[in-house]
Design a protein around this motif. Structure first.
Motif, PDB file in Angstrom:
ATOM      1  N   ARG A   1       0.591  -1.513   0.086  1.00 23.95           N
ATOM      2  CA  ARG A   1      -0.576   0.070   0.117  1.00 23.95           C
ATOM      3  C   ARG A   1       1.139   1.134   0.133  1.00 23.95           C
ATOM      4  O   ARG A   1       0.434   1.978  -0.484  1.00 23.95           O
ATOM      5  CB  ARG A   1      -0.766   0.011   1.236  1.00 23.95           C
ATOM      6  CG  ARG A   1      -2.048   0.723   1.221  1.00 23.95           C
ATOM      7  CD  ARG A   1      -3.239   0.525   1.876  1.00 23.95           C
ATOM      8  NE  ARG A   1      -2.827   0.518   3.465  1.00 23.95           N
ATOM      9  CZ  ARG A   1      -3.249  -0.736   4.370  1.00 23.95           C
ATOM     10  NH1 ARG A   1      -3.630  -1.633   3.752  1.00 23.95           N
ATOM     11  NH2 ARG A   1      -1.734  -1.220   5.471  1.00 23.95           N
ATOM     12  N   GLN A   2       2.175   1.143   1.118  1.00 26.84           N
ATOM     13  CA  GLN A   2       3.111   2.370   1.064  1.00 26.84           C
ATOM     14  C   GLN A   2       3.600   2.265  -0.816  1.00 26.84           C
ATOM     15  O   GLN A   2       2.976   4.077  -0.551  1.00 26.84           O
ATOM     16  CB  GLN A   2       3.902   2.307   1.733  1.00 26.84           C
ATOM     17  CG  GLN A   2       3.243   2.569   3.455  1.00 26.84           C
ATOM     18  CD  GLN A   2       4.435   2.570   4.693  1.00 26.84           C
ATOM     19  OE1 GLN A   2       5.492   1.488   4.078  1.00 26.84           O
ATOM     20  NE2 GLN A   2       4.297   2.929   5.259  1.00 26.84           N
TER      21      GLN A   2
ATOM     22  N   THR B   1       2.037   7.443  -6.290  1.00 29.40           N
ATOM     23  CA  THR B   1       1.340   8.635  -6.481  1.00 29.40           C
ATOM     24  C   THR B   1       1.672   9.624  -6.772  1.00 29.40           C
ATOM     25  O   THR B   1       1.424   9.935  -7.333  1.00 29.40           O
ATOM     26  CB  THR B   1      -0.236   7.606  -5.466  1.00 29.40           C
ATOM     27  OG1 THR B   1      -1.032   6.102  -5.875  1.00 29.40           O
ATOM     28  CG2 THR B   1      -1.657   9.210  -5.659  1.00 29.40           C
ATOM     29  N   LEU B   2       2.312   9.308  -5.100  1.00 31.75           N
ATOM     30  CA  LEU B   2       3.145  11.072  -5.423  1.00 31.75           C
ATOM     31  C   LEU B   2       4.305  11.622  -5.954  1.00 31.75           C
ATOM     32  O   LEU B   2       4.339  12.344  -6.196  1.00 31.75           O
ATOM     33  CB  LEU B   2       3.509  11.026  -3.703  1.00 31.75           C
ATOM     34  CG  LEU B   2       2.280  11.002  -2.745  1.00 31.75           C
ATOM     35  CD1 LEU B   2       2.799  10.684  -1.052  1.00 31.75           C
ATOM     36  CD2 LEU B   2       1.561  12.315  -2.044  1.00 31.75           C
ATOM     37  N   ARG B   3       4.698  10.368  -6.665  1.00 30.87           N
ATOM     38  CA  ARG B   3       5.984  10.849  -7.495  1.00 30.87           C
ATOM     39  C   ARG B   3       5.220  11.150  -8.629  1.00 30.87           C
ATOM     40  O   ARG B   3       5.877  12.322  -9.438  1.00 30.87           O
ATOM     41  CB  ARG B   3       6.726  10.016  -7.394  1.00 30.87           C
ATOM     42  CG  ARG B   3       7.540   9.303  -6.469  1.00 30.87           C
ATOM     43  CD  ARG B   3       8.776   8.228  -6.601  1.00 30.87           C
ATOM     44  NE  ARG B   3       9.656   8.339  -6.067  1.00 30.87           N
ATOM     45  CZ  ARG B   3      10.802   7.050  -6.223  1.00 30.87           C
ATOM     46  NH1 ARG B   3      10.415   6.088  -6.473  1.00 30.87           N
ATOM     47  NH2 ARG B   3      10.894   6.932  -4.567  1.00 30.87           N
ATOM     48  N   ARG B   4       4.244  10.670  -8.908  1.00 35.10           N
ATOM     49  CA  ARG B   4       3.568  11.129 -10.151  1.00 35.10           C
ATOM     50  C   ARG B   4       3.373  12.827  -9.564  1.00 35.10           C
ATOM     51  O   ARG B   4       3.173  13.288 -11.436  1.00 35.10           O
ATOM     52  CB  ARG B   4       2.653  10.351 -11.128  1.00 35.10           C
ATOM     53  CG  ARG B   4       2.594   9.550 -11.368  1.00 35.10           C
ATOM     54  CD  ARG B   4       1.667   8.487 -11.898  1.00 35.10           C
ATOM     55  NE  ARG B   4       0.522   7.900 -11.168  1.00 35.10           N
ATOM     56  CZ  ARG B   4       1.019   6.835 -10.471  1.00 35.10           C
ATOM     57  NH1 ARG B   4       2.083   5.849 -10.092  1.00 35.10           N
ATOM     58  NH2 ARG B   4      -0.598   6.700  -9.794  1.00 35.10           N
TER      59      ARG B   4
ATOM     60  N   MET C   1       4.263  15.976 -12.156  1.00 34.28           N
ATOM     61  CA  MET C   1       3.294  16.680 -12.892  1.00 34.28           C
ATOM     62  C   MET C   1       3.115  18.186 -12.110  1.00 34.28           C
ATOM     63  O   MET C   1       3.172  18.975 -13.028  1.00 34.28           O
ATOM     64  CB  MET C   1       1.727  16.600 -11.796  1.00 34.28           C
ATOM     65  CG  MET C   1       0.598  16.886 -13.139  1.00 34.28           C
ATOM     66  SD  MET C   1      -0.847  16.445 -12.557  1.00 34.28           S
ATOM     67  CE  MET C   1      -1.210  16.091 -10.805  1.00 34.28           C
ATOM     68  N   LEU C   2       3.139  18.431 -11.196  1.00 34.85           N
ATOM     69  CA  LEU C   2       3.376  19.666 -10.694  1.00 34.85           C
ATOM     70  C   LEU C   2       4.488  20.737 -10.638  1.00 34.85           C
ATOM     71  O   LEU C   2       4.715  21.553 -10.878  1.00 34.85           O
ATOM     72  CB  LEU C   2       2.915  19.797  -8.958  1.00 34.85           C
ATOM     73  CG  LEU C   2       2.192  19.347  -8.437  1.00 34.85           C
ATOM     74  CD1 LEU C   2       2.036  19.063  -6.797  1.00 34.85           C
ATOM     75  CD2 LEU C   2       0.598  20.464  -8.878  1.00 34.85           C
ATOM     76  N   MET C   3       6.084  19.653 -11.081  1.00 33.82           N
ATOM     77  CA  MET C   3       7.183  20.379 -10.918  1.00 33.82           C
ATOM     78  C   MET C   3       6.921  20.624 -12.589  1.00 33.82           C
ATOM     79  O   MET C   3       7.188  21.832 -12.654  1.00 33.82           O
ATOM     80  CB  MET C   3       8.270  19.081 -10.917  1.00 33.82           C
ATOM     81  CG  MET C   3       8.639  18.930  -9.520  1.00 33.82           C
ATOM     82  SD  MET C   3       9.956  17.984  -9.371  1.00 33.82           S
ATOM     83  CE  MET C   3      10.817  19.390 -10.105  1.00 33.82           C
ATOM     84  N   GLN C   4       6.509  19.890 -12.999  1.00 36.62           N
ATOM     85  CA  GLN C   4       5.950  20.291 -14.971  1.00 36.62           C
ATOM     86  C   GLN C   4       5.287  21.550 -15.340  1.00 36.62           C
ATOM     87  O   GLN C   4       5.637  22.288 -15.900  1.00 36.62           O
ATOM     88  CB  GLN C   4       5.345  19.110 -15.615  1.00 36.62           C
ATOM     89  CG  GLN C   4       5.311  19.219 -16.879  1.00 36.62           C
ATOM     90  CD  GLN C   4       4.208  18.108 -17.618  1.00 36.62           C
ATOM     91  OE1 GLN C   4       4.889  17.023 -17.212  1.00 36.62           O
ATOM     92  NE2 GLN C   4       5.350  18.414 -19.336  1.00 36.62           N
TER      93      GLN C   4
END
Length: 64
Positions: free
Chosen positions: A24-25, A31-34, A38-41
């Protein structure tokens, strides 16, 4: 012998529970990496559109 079997059963249960938690972790981390990517892009695109400005401390901020 019964005591050992009982301990083994408890240990197997603990291993199964921990394995579930780790899985689960790992999904959460992926998910957090994606999302971070996305936010950095998105931020890079915004900076490219607006032009980036780095405040060096030698100049007055734009609100003055």
């Amino acid at each position: 012998m019964d005591r050992l079997e009982e301990k083994i059963a408890h240990l197997e249960r603990s291993v199964d529970d921990l394995s579930e938690i780790v899985t689960r972790q790992a999904d959460d981390i992926a998910t957090l990496r994606r999302r971070v990517e996305m936010l950095m892009q998105r931020e890079a695109e915004r900076e490219a559109d607006q032009g980036s400005h780095v405040f060096t401390g030698q100049e007055k901020p734009p609100h003055y």
